[in-house]
Design an enzyme around this catalytic site. Structure first.
Site, PDB file in Angstrom:
ATOM      1  N   ASP A  12       1.765  11.319  -2.501  1.00 22.29           N
ATOM      2  CA  ASP A  12       1.006  10.064  -2.452  1.00 22.29           C
ATOM      3  C   ASP A  12       1.585   9.188  -1.354  1.00 22.29           C
ATOM      4  OD1 ASP A  12      -0.898   8.130  -3.168  1.00 22.29           O
ATOM      5  OD2 ASP A  12       0.567   7.054  -4.365  1.00 22.29           O
ATOM      6  N   SER A  13       0.793   8.200  -0.951  1.00 19.23           N
ATOM      7  CA  SER A  13       1.295   7.244   0.038  1.00 19.23           C
ATOM      8  C   SER A  13       2.409   6.384  -0.570  1.00 19.23           C
ATOM      9  CB  SER A  13       0.157   6.345   0.508  1.00 19.23           C
ATOM     10  OG  SER A  13      -0.455   5.735  -0.612  1.00 19.23           O
ATOM     11  N   CYS A  75      -3.011  11.209  -3.430  1.00 19.72           N
ATOM     12  CA  CYS A  75      -3.520  10.047  -2.701  1.00 19.72           C
ATOM     13  C   CYS A  75      -5.000  10.279  -2.372  1.00 19.72           C
ATOM     14  CB  CYS A  75      -2.723   9.875  -1.414  1.00 19.72           C
ATOM     15  SG  CYS A  75      -3.299   8.504  -0.400  1.00 19.72           S
ATOM     16  N   GLU A 154       0.590  -3.569  -6.481  1.00 16.41           N
ATOM     17  CA  GLU A 154       1.965  -3.453  -5.965  1.00 16.41           C
ATOM     18  C   GLU A 154       2.798  -4.680  -6.336  1.00 16.41           C
ATOM     19  OE1 GLU A 154       3.633  -1.196  -3.523  1.00 16.41           O
ATOM     20  OE2 GLU A 154       2.211   0.241  -4.368  1.00 16.41           O
ATOM     21  N   CYS A 188      -8.839   5.615  -6.436  1.00 15.56           N
ATOM     22  CA  CYS A 188      -7.597   5.206  -5.780  1.00 15.56           C
ATOM     23  C   CYS A 188      -6.486   5.310  -6.820  1.00 15.56           C
ATOM     24  CB  CYS A 188      -7.725   3.764  -5.283  1.00 15.56           C
ATOM     25  SG  CYS A 188      -6.165   3.074  -4.683  1.00 15.56           S
ATOM     26  N   HIS A 190      -4.028   3.565  -7.479  1.00 12.83           N
ATOM     27  CA  HIS A 190      -3.546   2.332  -8.115  1.00 12.83           C
ATOM     28  C   HIS A 190      -4.496   1.765  -9.165  1.00 12.83           C
ATOM     29  CE1 HIS A 190      -0.700   2.537  -4.906  1.00 12.83           C
ATOM     30  NE2 HIS A 190      -0.167   1.360  -5.185  1.00 12.83           N
TER      31      HIS A 190
END
Ligand code: DGL
Length: 270
Positions: A12-13, A75, A154, A188, A190
């Site tokens: 993942d990023s 990702c 985040e 996504c 997140h």
């Protein structure tokens, strides 16, 4: 090493792909895993496709050197932009999250209308719309890029008024009026962490799905059909690597998942 014993790579990023790792570990408890988060260069979502492709290539090279038997691109942006190319270029088999996510959305949707929430890069690539139409040419697809959501997650803002306002701005137009969808696909890594707010804003008539479970299932089916599943119940080690400051990676993971990662090791990609 016996091919079955080799680890599964998860890329993942950043930290968000830990949602996919968690589901893989649940469905495949005997497997060894190597997780790599490119925290130093995240976010990938707003980057040009060529850059995302280069970074993903570097990651695949890293997993190949680590002798992985399969790599999961957890990702969404990397899956959407780079999967086909890295598959052609690399000897390591690679699975992305877009097709499994599309399959999950189609099984959830009663009316054949799916809304996709994703990063700008993923939406621009059109990958989810393609995957959905490949599986069901009659499905109606609406996509929305949600650039405010990754920074909110985040920052640990998954239940704040700011999160609610941002989610409402993206979701409300999809679930009201003509062309309202009955299923929202979280495209996504997140967004599953905002599921509670997304479900509240979308209302009880809308199903909210993500790709973690169907991706883990796809991994299990591929490994099983090639007799590559590890059968020993002991020795399933899990290592987590990050580029950039490992303390930041651990801190974000702690905020997001409410638990400490055992140890984060350093990886260099560029
Ligand atoms: N991992 C990315 C994705 O799933 C989200 C974070 C980023 O933009 O790098 O699209």
């Amino acid at each position: 090493m016996d091919r079955r014993e080799r680890p599964i790579g998860v890329f993942d990023s950043g930290v968000g792909g830990l949602t996919v790792l968690r589901e893989l570990r649940r469905q495949l408890p005997n497997e060894r895993t190597l997780y790599l988060g490119d925290e130093a260069r995240m976010p990938y979502g707003p980057r040009p496709p060529g850059e995302v492709l280069d970074f993903t290539r570097e990651a695949i090279g890293w997993f190949a050197r680590a002798d992985c038997k399969l790599v999961v691109l957890a990702c969404n942006t990397a899956s959407a932009v780079a999967l086909e190319t890295v598959r052609e270029e690399s000897a390591v088999p690679v699975i992305g999250v877009v097709r499994p996510g599309a399959a999950a959305a189609l099984s959830a949707s009663a009316s054949g209308s799916v809304g996709v929430l994703a990063t700008e890069g993923t939406v621009r690539s059109g990958s989810y719309a393609r995957a959905l139409h490949d599986l069901d040419p009659l499905v109606r697809v609406r996509q929305v890029a949600c650039p405010a959501l990754v920074p909110l997650v985040e920052a640990g803002e998954t239940r704040t008024p700011a999160a609610e306002t941002a989610v409402r701005g993206y979701v409300a137009p999809l679930v009201t009026g003509d062309g309202a969808v009955d299923t929202l696909l979280l495209g996504c890594t997140h967004y599953p962490l905002l599921r509670e707010v997304i479900e509240r804003v979308a209302g009880p008539a809308v199903r909210v799905v993500d790709s973690a479970a169907t991706t883990a299932l796809a991994v299990r089916e591929v490994l099983a059909s090639h007799r590559l599943l590890r059968d020993a119940a002991t020795g399933a080690t899990h290592r987590v690597f990050a580029t950039g400051p490992r303390e930041r990676f651990r801190a974000v993971a702690r905020t997001l998942f409410g638990e400490d990662l055992p140890e984060v090791e350093e990886a260099t990609l560029a």
